[in-house]
Scaffold this motif. Sequence first.
Motif, mmCIF file in Angstrom:
data_model
loop_
_atom_site.group_PDB
_atom_site.id
_atom_site.type_symbol
_atom_site.label_atom_id
_atom_site.label_comp_id
_atom_site.label_asym_id
_atom_site.label_seq_id
_atom_site.Cartn_x
_atom_site.Cartn_y
_atom_site.Cartn_z
ATOM 1 N N GLY A 95 10.798 10.107 0.138
ATOM 2 C CA GLY A 95 10.233 11.077 1.069
ATOM 3 C C GLY A 95 9.687 10.477 2.349
ATOM 4 N N TYR A 96 10.071 9.229 2.657
ATOM 5 C CA TYR A 96 9.574 8.560 3.863
ATOM 6 C C TYR A 96 10.430 8.840 5.093
ATOM 7 C CZ TYR A 96 6.089 5.883 1.290
ATOM 8 O OH TYR A 96 5.009 5.508 0.540
ATOM 9 N N VAL A 97 11.714 9.132 4.885
ATOM 10 C CA VAL A 97 12.609 9.422 6.011
ATOM 11 C C VAL A 97 13.468 10.641 5.694
ATOM 12 C CG1 VAL A 97 12.717 6.981 6.707
ATOM 13 C CG2 VAL A 97 14.558 7.949 5.303
ATOM 14 N N VAL A 98 14.018 11.206 6.754
ATOM 15 C CA VAL A 98 14.990 12.298 6.618
ATOM 16 C C VAL A 98 16.193 11.983 7.498
ATOM 17 C CG1 VAL A 98 13.313 14.103 6.037
ATOM 18 C CG2 VAL A 98 13.858 13.651 8.435
ATOM 19 N N ARG A 99 17.321 12.530 7.084
ATOM 20 C CA ARG A 99 18.548 12.433 7.887
ATOM 21 C C ARG A 99 18.842 13.818 8.435
ATOM 22 N NH1 ARG A 99 20.599 9.183 3.094
ATOM 23 N NH2 ARG A 99 21.091 7.133 3.896
ATOM 24 N N ARG A 100 19.204 13.862 9.716
ATOM 25 C CA ARG A 100 19.560 15.135 10.353
ATOM 26 C C ARG A 100 20.724 14.905 11.310
ATOM 27 N NH1 ARG A 100 13.692 15.983 10.699
ATOM 28 N NH2 ARG A 100 13.181 17.558 9.160
ATOM 29 N N ARG A 101 21.555 15.912 11.424
ATOM 30 C CA ARG A 101 22.633 15.844 12.421
ATOM 31 C C ARG A 101 22.024 15.841 13.819
ATOM 32 N NH1 ARG A 101 27.321 14.411 10.705
ATOM 33 N NH2 ARG A 101 27.867 15.293 8.723
ATOM 34 N N ASN A 102 22.612 15.047 14.690
ATOM 35 C CA ASN A 102 22.186 15.005 16.084
ATOM 36 C C ASN A 102 22.622 16.314 16.739
ATOM 37 O OD1 ASN A 102 21.799 14.493 18.809
ATOM 38 N ND2 ASN A 102 22.624 12.424 18.717
ATOM 39 N N THR A 103 21.683 17.043 17.306
ATOM 40 C CA THR A 103 22.027 18.329 17.914
ATOM 41 C C THR A 103 22.897 18.152 19.157
ATOM 42 O OG1 THR A 103 19.943 18.313 19.141
ATOM 43 C CG2 THR A 103 19.986 19.527 17.044
ATOM 44 N N ALA A 104 22.793 17.000 19.825
ATOM 45 C CA ALA A 104 23.608 16.741 21.016
ATOM 46 C C ALA A 104 25.023 16.306 20.640
ATOM 47 C CB ALA A 104 22.945 15.684 21.889
ATOM 48 N N ASP A 105 25.176 15.662 19.485
ATOM 49 C CA ASP A 105 26.480 15.185 19.030
ATOM 50 C C ASP A 105 26.516 15.331 17.512
ATOM 51 O OD1 ASP A 105 28.787 13.857 18.274
ATOM 52 O OD2 ASP A 105 28.387 12.070 19.478
ATOM 53 N N ARG A 106 27.081 16.415 17.045
ATOM 54 C CA ARG A 106 27.064 16.748 15.616
ATOM 55 C C ARG A 106 27.766 15.701 14.746
ATOM 56 N NH1 ARG A 106 23.924 19.988 13.527
ATOM 57 N NH2 ARG A 106 25.401 20.770 12.012
ATOM 58 N N THR A 128 22.149 1.362 4.888
ATOM 59 C CA THR A 128 22.374 2.598 4.129
ATOM 60 C C THR A 128 21.563 2.579 2.839
ATOM 61 O OG1 THR A 128 24.572 2.900 5.069
ATOM 62 C CG2 THR A 128 24.126 4.013 2.965
ATOM 63 N N ALA A 129 21.544 1.451 2.152
ATOM 64 C CA ALA A 129 20.759 1.343 0.913
ATOM 65 C C ALA A 129 19.269 1.509 1.194
ATOM 66 C CB ALA A 129 21.030 -0.001 0.236
ATOM 67 N N ILE A 130 18.798 0.893 2.281
ATOM 68 C CA ILE A 130 17.386 1.026 2.667
ATOM 69 C C ILE A 130 17.070 2.486 2.949
ATOM 70 C CG2 ILE A 130 15.703 0.513 4.491
ATOM 71 C CD1 ILE A 130 17.149 -2.238 4.799
ATOM 72 N N THR A 131 17.910 3.120 3.751
ATOM 73 C CA THR A 131 17.697 4.528 4.119
ATOM 74 C C THR A 131 17.712 5.415 2.886
ATOM 75 O OG1 THR A 131 18.708 4.110 6.278
ATOM 76 C CG2 THR A 131 18.520 6.404 5.588
ATOM 77 N N ASN A 132 18.628 5.163 1.964
ATOM 78 C CA ASN A 132 18.675 5.947 0.723
ATOM 79 C C ASN A 132 17.364 5.831 -0.052
ATOM 80 O OD1 ASN A 132 21.291 6.801 1.231
ATOM 81 N ND2 ASN A 132 22.239 5.258 -0.100
ATOM 82 N N ARG A 133 16.862 4.599 -0.186
ATOM 83 C CA ARG A 133 15.599 4.398 -0.925
ATOM 84 C C ARG A 133 14.442 5.120 -0.234
ATOM 85 N NH1 ARG A 133 17.635 -1.005 -1.356
ATOM 86 N NH2 ARG A 133 16.248 -1.696 0.325
ATOM 87 N N ASN A 137 0.825 -1.210 0.000
ATOM 88 C CA ASN A 137 0.000 0.000 0.000
ATOM 89 C C ASN A 137 0.858 1.258 0.000
ATOM 90 O OD1 ASN A 137 -1.912 2.124 1.117
ATOM 91 N ND2 ASN A 137 -3.277 0.356 0.861
ATOM 92 N N LEU A 138 2.010 1.187 0.655
ATOM 93 C CA LEU A 138 2.913 2.331 0.702
ATOM 94 C C LEU A 138 3.880 2.361 -0.481
ATOM 95 C CD1 LEU A 138 3.808 2.245 4.506
ATOM 96 C CD2 LEU A 138 2.292 3.860 3.346
ATOM 97 N N GLY A 139 3.810 1.335 -1.328
ATOM 98 C CA GLY A 139 4.706 1.267 -2.479
ATOM 99 C C GLY A 139 6.121 0.871 -2.101
ATOM 100 N N LEU A 140 6.257 0.094 -1.029
ATOM 101 C CA LEU A 140 7.574 -0.303 -0.539
ATOM 102 C C LEU A 140 7.737 -1.808 -0.583
ATOM 103 C CD1 LEU A 140 7.707 1.913 2.688
ATOM 104 C CD2 LEU A 140 8.832 2.368 0.494
ATOM 105 N N THR A 195 11.261 -5.194 3.298
ATOM 106 C CA THR A 195 12.437 -4.783 4.077
ATOM 107 C C THR A 195 12.405 -3.283 4.351
ATOM 108 O OG1 THR A 195 13.729 -6.577 3.110
ATOM 109 C CG2 THR A 195 14.957 -4.761 4.100
ATOM 110 N N ASP A 196 12.090 -2.498 3.334
ATOM 111 C CA ASP A 196 12.030 -1.050 3.514
ATOM 112 C C ASP A 196 10.891 -0.668 4.452
ATOM 113 O OD1 ASP A 196 14.105 -1.082 1.723
ATOM 114 O OD2 ASP A 196 13.105 0.132 0.196
ATOM 115 N N TYR A 197 9.757 -1.350 4.328
ATOM 116 C CA TYR A 197 8.644 -1.058 5.234
ATOM 117 C C TYR A 197 9.031 -1.364 6.682
ATOM 118 C CZ TYR A 197 4.601 -1.516 8.109
ATOM 119 O OH TYR A 197 3.751 -1.407 9.180
ATOM 120 N N ARG A 198 9.705 -2.479 6.899
ATOM 121 C CA ARG A 198 10.093 -2.824 8.271
ATOM 122 C C ARG A 198 11.014 -1.756 8.862
ATOM 123 N NH1 ARG A 198 10.622 -9.291 7.336
ATOM 124 N NH2 ARG A 198 8.421 -9.748 7.712
#
Length: 153
Positions: free
Chosen positions: A77-88, A67-72, A30-33, A36-39
Amino acid sequence: MNTSSSRPVFETLQSLYAIVRESEREIALNLGLNLTDYRALSVLAQFGPMTAGKLAEDLGSTAATTTAITNRLELRGYVVRRRNTADRRQVLVSSTPASSQKILDLMCPLATAIDGHLQALPLDQRAAVASFLDVAQHLMRDHLQTFPQKEAR
């Protein structure tokens, strides 16, 4: 398993596991995934932002696979990567609010139906159901520890 009185419960649990796997596949579709990516997305939606290393650990996968899963997922548009504000030095991966909401929307009818059924039970039966599920969850986690570790395979 020697106890015949436990057999119906065990068989019901096995059926429940099968339905859970089928549900995961349907939600992923349903999500088009892929599954493995859904999990991975489900872990992020449930537990919040985490490093790719922690996600790999939770998924039981390698860093390269994660890393490949996260890239896909990021490309879709399902996930974002951000620097940890507590540990850059750390980068955290998190599900987007929209993707978390999509999962909730797909699960809400089931959650509502289960809640309605539970609310109709007497309080002591609700407590027994919750206790059984909690014990079953702990026993399953303990059982997983009895399998050979991945490094040994």
